[in-house]
Enzyme design. Structure first.
Site, PDB file in Angstrom:
ATOM      1  N   HIS A 141     -24.408  44.961  36.380  1.00  0.00           N
ATOM      2  CA  HIS A 141     -24.518  43.824  37.283  1.00  0.00           C
ATOM      3  C   HIS A 141     -23.578  44.036  38.471  1.00  0.00           C
ATOM      4  O   HIS A 141     -22.590  43.323  38.627  1.00  0.00           O
ATOM      5  CB  HIS A 141     -24.144  42.521  36.558  1.00  0.00           C
ATOM      6  CG  HIS A 141     -25.064  42.177  35.437  1.00  0.00           C
ATOM      7  ND1 HIS A 141     -24.731  41.249  34.466  1.00  0.00           N
ATOM      8  CD2 HIS A 141     -26.302  42.615  35.103  1.00  0.00           C
ATOM      9  CE1 HIS A 141     -25.725  41.147  33.592  1.00  0.00           C
ATOM     10  NE2 HIS A 141     -26.676  41.963  33.962  1.00  0.00           N
TER      11      HIS A 141
ATOM     12  N   ALA B  44     -26.448  40.569  45.932  1.00  0.00           N
ATOM     13  CA  ALA B  44     -25.324  40.259  45.037  1.00  0.00           C
ATOM     14  C   ALA B  44     -23.983  40.727  45.577  1.00  0.00           C
ATOM     15  O   ALA B  44     -22.931  40.284  45.105  1.00  0.00           O
ATOM     16  CB  ALA B  44     -25.573  40.882  43.665  1.00  0.00           C
TER      17      ALA B  44
ATOM     18  N   ILE C 178     -26.298  37.849  36.674  1.00  0.00           N
ATOM     19  CA  ILE C 178     -26.279  37.553  38.111  1.00  0.00           C
ATOM     20  C   ILE C 178     -27.638  37.145  38.671  1.00  0.00           C
ATOM     21  O   ILE C 178     -27.723  36.726  39.831  1.00  0.00           O
ATOM     22  CB  ILE C 178     -25.765  38.760  38.916  1.00  0.00           C
ATOM     23  CG1 ILE C 178     -26.735  39.950  38.820  1.00  0.00           C
ATOM     24  CG2 ILE C 178     -24.371  39.150  38.456  1.00  0.00           C
ATOM     25  CD1 ILE C 178     -26.367  41.105  39.727  1.00  0.00           C
TER      26      ILE C 178
END
Length: 259
Positions: free
Chosen positions: A191, A224, A235
């Site tokens: 992530h 992100a 996320i």
């Protein structure tokens, strides 16, 4: 699930048939049976509070911090660790043995899968990276708490007393052993975030509150990477929120008509 982890042909064939014929079975699930965020409860005893303060003070940013945001991040991390209602780690169970974990040490290799039936208990650091010495101190203690979970009711009633453990799931009763285990076995959950943080430029930020790159008038970052902190959970939902916010911002900035 153990037969699938071992990739036994009959189990794989049966599972594929279940999925193709009925859209049921293990292939429709994540495999995770339970999931919970917890604080490090040992830090909230009298002695634990002393240990926590010693760790936090020992790893406070130096006067000449590497980045202007170091003190800010440290303050956030400290506050999370000192609040009993905040989870600094997450724990999950998997009904079966987890796939063999890689070994980072020289000359080491993965072990397993093994015959038999297993229950896997895993732990994750809520603000992961292991880029700071304090991360290892916290993660090692989180990993140690797995022992407490395993011997607590009602879970312990479902486990064979004195049963086997996979070789890569050793007893982590010793803190130094837990640190070594985490350093050898920990891996990322894929992530990646926070490389173009939404923060003031003077603090090392890359984009402003409208997702515009500092110093540019028409260049935005919408992914992100703009999150200043790694989210505690997956996320995906946060990325969706960033995209929705970006769409609204772009529409407003360019006075676009939305039908």
């Amino acid at each position: 699930m153990d037969d699938l982890v071992r990739q036994e042909p009959k189990a794989i064939e049966s599972t594929m048939q279940q999925h193709m014929n009925n859209k049921t079975g293990p292939l429709t699930q994540t495999g995770v049976a339970s999931y919970a965020y917890l604080p490090l409860l040992e830090f909230f005893s009298e002695g634990g509070q002393h240990t926590l303060q010693m760790l936090l003070n020992a790893h406070a940013p130096a006067d000449k911090a590497t980045t202007p945001s170091s003190e800010l991040y440290y303050g956030i991390s400290r506050a999370l660790l000192e609040i009993k209602s905040e989870g600094c780690g997450s724990f999950f169970t998997f009904v079966g043995q987890a796939p063999p974990l890689p070994s980072a040490g020289p000359g080491k290799s993965s072990v397993g899968p093994l015959p038999g039936k297993f229950l896997s208990i895993g732990a994750m650091l809520s603000q992961p990276s292991l880029s700071h010495p304090l991360d290892l101190e916290i993660y090692a203690r989180i990993a140690q708490y797995i022992e407490t979970i395993a011997i607590s009711e009602p879970l312990s009633s479902f486990l064979v007393k004195g049963g086997r453990r996979a070789p890569y799931g050793s007893h982590l009763t010793d803190l130094d052993a837990a640190k070594a285990y985490v350093q050898d076995k920990a891996f990322s959950m894929w992530h990646p975030t926070s490389t173009c943080s939404m923060m003031p430029r003077e603090m090392g930020g890359v984009v402003n509150e409208r997702l515009l790159v500092h110093g540019a008038s028409s260049l935005r970052v919408v992914d992100a990477s703009i999150m200043p902190l790694i989210p505690v959970a997956d996320i995906q939902s946060t990325v969706h929120a960033v995209a929705e916010r970006a769409a609204d911002t772009i529409v407003a900035d360019h006075s676009l008509a939305v039908g």
